[in-house]
Scaffold this active site. Structure first.
Site, PDB file in Angstrom:
ATOM      1  N   LYS A 190     -86.554  -0.099  86.755  1.00 38.15           N
ATOM      2  CA  LYS A 190     -86.082   0.030  85.373  1.00 38.15           C
ATOM      3  C   LYS A 190     -85.313   1.339  85.291  1.00 38.15           C
ATOM      4  O   LYS A 190     -85.881   2.410  85.265  1.00 38.15           O
ATOM      5  CB  LYS A 190     -87.243   0.043  84.367  1.00 38.15           C
ATOM      6  CG  LYS A 190     -86.727  -0.105  82.940  1.00 38.15           C
ATOM      7  CD  LYS A 190     -87.520   0.668  81.913  1.00 38.15           C
ATOM      8  CE  LYS A 190     -87.350   2.140  81.910  1.00 38.15           C
ATOM      9  NZ  LYS A 190     -86.030   2.667  81.532  1.00 38.15           N
ATOM     10  N   GLU A 268     -93.936  11.891  89.344  1.00 35.72           N
ATOM     11  CA  GLU A 268     -93.119  13.085  89.611  1.00 35.72           C
ATOM     12  C   GLU A 268     -92.636  13.541  88.248  1.00 35.72           C
ATOM     13  O   GLU A 268     -91.730  12.956  87.670  1.00 35.72           O
ATOM     14  CB  GLU A 268     -91.979  12.674  90.553  1.00 35.72           C
ATOM     15  CG  GLU A 268     -91.395  13.834  91.307  1.00 35.72           C
ATOM     16  CD  GLU A 268     -90.135  14.330  90.655  1.00 35.72           C
ATOM     17  OE1 GLU A 268     -90.263  15.284  89.849  1.00 35.72           O
ATOM     18  OE2 GLU A 268     -89.061  13.791  90.912  1.00 35.72           O
ATOM     19  N   CYS A 302     -85.320  18.566  87.695  1.00 34.39           N
ATOM     20  CA  CYS A 302     -86.725  18.918  87.443  1.00 34.39           C
ATOM     21  C   CYS A 302     -87.131  20.169  88.212  1.00 34.39           C
ATOM     22  O   CYS A 302     -88.015  20.910  87.797  1.00 34.39           O
ATOM     23  CB  CYS A 302     -87.624  17.742  87.807  1.00 34.39           C
ATOM     24  SG  CYS A 302     -87.291  17.122  89.466  1.00 34.39           S
ATOM     25  N   GLU A 400     -89.479  22.955  79.737  1.00 36.95           N
ATOM     26  CA  GLU A 400     -88.407  22.663  80.685  1.00 36.95           C
ATOM     27  C   GLU A 400     -87.094  22.705  79.898  1.00 36.95           C
ATOM     28  O   GLU A 400     -86.915  21.958  78.927  1.00 36.95           O
ATOM     29  CB  GLU A 400     -88.669  21.254  81.243  1.00 36.95           C
ATOM     30  CG  GLU A 400     -87.994  20.983  82.527  1.00 36.95           C
ATOM     31  CD  GLU A 400     -88.463  19.656  83.143  1.00 36.95           C
ATOM     32  OE1 GLU A 400     -89.023  18.803  82.438  1.00 36.95           O
ATOM     33  OE2 GLU A 400     -88.240  19.487  84.354  1.00 36.95           O
TER      34      GLU A 400
HETATM   35  O1  LIG Z   1     -84.759  16.155  89.155  1.00 33.91           O
HETATM   36  C1  LIG Z   1     -85.488  15.870  90.067  1.00 33.91           C
HETATM   37  C2  LIG Z   1     -85.102  15.580  91.466  1.00 33.91           C
HETATM   38  C3  LIG Z   1     -84.292  16.625  92.103  1.00 33.91           C
HETATM   39  C4  LIG Z   1     -84.289  16.537  93.611  1.00 33.91           C
HETATM   40  O2  LIG Z   1     -84.648  15.499  94.191  1.00 33.91           O
HETATM   41  O3  LIG Z   1     -83.928  17.528  94.235  1.00 33.91           O
END
Ligand SMILES: O=CCCC(=O)O
Length: 501
Positions: A190, A268, A302, A400
Site C-alpha cells: 500500500k 521502522e 527519518c 521530527e
Molecule cells: O526515511 C527513511 C529511510 C532513509 C534511508 O533508508 O536511508
C-alpha cells in the site's frame, strides 16, 4: 495510462509503457470497487498530473486471495529461481533508471540527482536480496540423548503487507519486497497517496522480470481511506506479516491491530536523530557529511539530523561555514538543472515547519536565515533555515522536523551531550564526529539508537541492518540474515532413531 488523459503530463518518458495509474492485482491493472479516484500532485507546482484508484476495505480480499494463491506456488519455487527473478528485476530497474528518476522527481519533489541517488541506493536491495535467497539456512543441533537428532528449517511466512511512506518510495519498497520475495513470501504494497506511481512502475517491472501473478500486488488509496485500507490488510487472516515505515503514532496503531492475531510486525518509525560534533573533529568531514544528511530531500528522511550539537570550541566556526554553504543552496523544482534542493513533498510539511520555527522563536531561539515558505510556481517550497539557541523544551528539539530546518545546540562535555542526545523517546540513528578513538567507541556504546554513524552521516546500505530502538520501532530491514528472517518461520524437527537390533 488509463483514465489519466484528462491531465497534462508534465514530463516525457523514454519508455511510456512504464507509466501506470491503476492498482496492480494478479497481473492486471484494476480500478477500485467504488470507482473513486484521487489525484497525484507535483510538489514543485502543486498541480495534479494523474489520478489513482481510491481502494478501501472492500478491495482488500481480492488482493489478498491473489497473493495467497500465488504464495502456494511461489513458496515451492527454488531459491535459485527466486534469486534469478530478483536479479532480472534489478537489471530492469537499472535499465529504466532515467525514467524512474523522472517519475520520482514529479512525485516526491526531490532534485533529479537525488532521484538517481535513491535508485542506486535501492537497487542495492534487489541485488543484495537476490544473493540472500540462496543463503536461507536452518541448523543442526547436538542432542542430549544418543538416539535423538534435532534440526531446524526456515520457511516463508506467507502473504506480507507493506505500508510504505512517500519520502523514499523506491528504496522503501525494494527493501521490504526484496526481503519478502527472497524469503519466498508474496507481498501486497500500500503506497503512500503521494507516491503511488513509482511503486506501480516497480510492480510493472516485477511482472516483466517473471514474478508470478500475485507475487507483488499494489493497492493505492488516498489519505482518507489509508487507515481503513491498512487496517483491513493488517487484520486479514491470510496476511501473516506487516511491515510498516512511518510515524510512531501510526506504528503503535499497526502494532495494536496486529497484536489481536499475534501477527509478526516490523516497525521502522520516527526519528529525532542527534549529531554530536566535538572540538577535535575533522570539520571538513563533519561539514560535508552532515550537510548532505540534513538537506537530503529537503530534510525529509527519518534518519536525518534533527538536533546538531557542536562543542563550544568550534561552535562559531562551524556555524559560519554552515551558514555560508546554506546560502549557496538553490531551491527550485526538482526537474530544473540548477536546483540543489526541491520542495517538501506535502503542503502539510510546510505548515508543520512554520509552526516549529514559530514555537522556537517564541521560546528564545535565534533564526539566522530562512524560516519562511517560498512562493514559487505554486510549489511547496521552504527556505533552508538555520536556528541557534535551541533548548530541550522547544517543539523543534522534541519532534521530527521533516523540513530543511537546521537546529544547532552548543555543548561543553561528552557526559552532558550524551545525556542530552539520549533525552528523547526516539532511538533511530545518532551520529558523532571526533578523532579520539576511545571516545568514538564510548559513544558507539552509550548513544541510544539502532544505528550509529561514526564520523559519517551515511550509514544506510543494503548490507547493513537498518532499524531503530525505543519508540523508533523494532525489527531490522536489510543486512545479512536479519532482514530475510523477518519473513521466515523456524520449524524444529526432532527425530528418534530406532534402536539397532
Ligand atoms: O526515511 C527513511 C529511510 C532513509 C534511508 O533508508 O536511508
Amino acid at each position: 495510462m488509463g483514465s489519466a488523459q484528462k491531465y497534462e503530463l508534465p514530463f516525457k518518458l523514454n519508455n511510456p509503457k512504464l507509466l501506470h495509474n491503476l492498482s496492480f492485482v494478479h497481473g492486471e491493472w484494476k480500478k477500485s470497487k467504488s470507482g473513486k479516484m484521487f489525484e497525484v500532485v507535483d510538489p514543485g507546482t502543486g498541480k495534479a498530473w494523474t489520478e489513482c484508484p481510491t481502494n478501501d476495505a472492500s478491495d482488500v480480499d481480492d488482493a489478498v486471495q491473489s497473493s495467497h494463491k500465488c504464495f502456494e506456488g511461489y513458496r515451492k519455487i527454488s531459491p535459485r529461481q527466486r534469486a534469478q527473478m530478483l536479479f532480472k528485476w534489478d537489471s530492469l530497474i537499472r535499465e529504466n533508471r532515467e525514467d524512474i528518476a523522472t517519475i520520482l522527481v514529479y512525485e516526491t519533489g526531490k532534485p533529479r540527482a537525488e532521484a538517481y541517488g535513491e535508485i542506486d541506493y535501492s537497487t542495492g536491495f534487489t541485488w543484495w536480496f537476490a544473493g540472500e535467497a540462496e543463503r536461507i539456512q536452518g541448523s543442526v543441533f547436538t542432542p542430549a540423548l544418543p538416539d535423538r537428532r534435532v534440526f531446524t528449517i526456515k520457511q516463508p511466512l506467507g502473504v506480507a503487507a507493506a505500508l510504505v511512506p512517500w519520502n523514499f518510495p523506491i528504496a522503501m519498497i525494494l527493501r521490504k519486497a526484496g526481503a519478502a520475495l527472497a524469503a519466498g513470501c508474496t507481498m501486497i504494497v500500500k503506497p503512500s497517496p503521494e507516491t503511488p506511481i513509482t511503486v506501480l512502475t516497480l510492480a510493472y517491472l516485477a511482472d516483466k522480470a517473471g514474478f508470478p501473478k500475485g507475487a507483488l500486488n499494489v493497492l493505492t488509496t488516498d489519505l482518507d481511506k489509508t487507515p481503513e485500507l491498512s487496517e483491513a490488510l493488517s487484520r486479514h487472516d491470510l496476511v501473516k506479516k506487516v511491515s510498516f515505515t512511518g510515524s510512531t503514532r501510526v506504528g503503535k496503531l499497526v502494532a495494536k491491530i496486529c497484536s489481536d492475531n499475534l501477527k509478526k510486525v516490523t516497525l521502522e518509525l520516527g526519528g529525532n536523530c542527534p549529531v554530536l560534533i566535538f572540538d577535535d573533529a575533522n570539520i571538513d568531514q563533519a561539514m560535508g557529511q552532515i550537510f548532505a544528511l540534513k538537506y537530503r530531500h529537503a530534510g525529509q528522511a527519518c534518519i536525518t539530523a534533527n538536533r546538531i550539537y557542536v562543542q563550544s570550541g568550534i561552535f562559531e566556526k562551524f556555524l559560519e561555514r554552515w551558514n555560508a554553504e546554506t546560502k549557496k543552496i538553490v531551491v527550485g523544482h526538482g526537474a530544473e538543472k540548477e536546483t540543489t534542493m526541491g520542495p517538501v513533498t506535502t503542503a502539510r510539511g510546510i505548515e508543520k515547519a512554520l509552526a516549529l520555527v514559530e514555537d522556537a522563536k517564541k521560546k528564545g531561539a535565534k533564526v539566522h536565515m530562512g524560516g519562511n515558505k517560498v512562493s514559487k510556481n505554486g510549489g511547496y517550497f521552504f527556505e533552508p533555515t538555520v536556528i541557534t539557541g535551541v533548548t530541550a523544551d522547544m517543539d523543534i528539539a522534541k519532534e521530527e522536523i521533516f523540513a530543511p530546518v537546521c537546529t544547532f545546540l552548543k555543548f561543553e562535555t561528552e557526559e552532558e551531550v550524551v545525556k542530552a542526545a539520549n533525552d528523547t523517546s526516539m532511538g533511530l540513528a545518532s551520529y558523532c564526529f571526533t578523532k579520539n578513538v576511545d571516545r568514538l567507541w564510548r559513544l558507539f556504546e552509550n548513544l541510544e539508537a539502532g544505528m550509529i554513524g561514526l564520523n559519517t552521516g551515511n550509514s544506510s546500505a543494503a548490507e547493513s541492518p537498518f532499524g531503530g530502538i525505543k519508540q523508533s520501532g523494532y525489527g531490522k530491514e536489510s543486512g545479512k540474515d536479519v532482514a530475510v528472517a523477518e519473513y521466515l518461520i523456524t520449524k524444529t524437527g526432532t527425530f528418534t532413531l530406532e534402536e539397532q537390533a
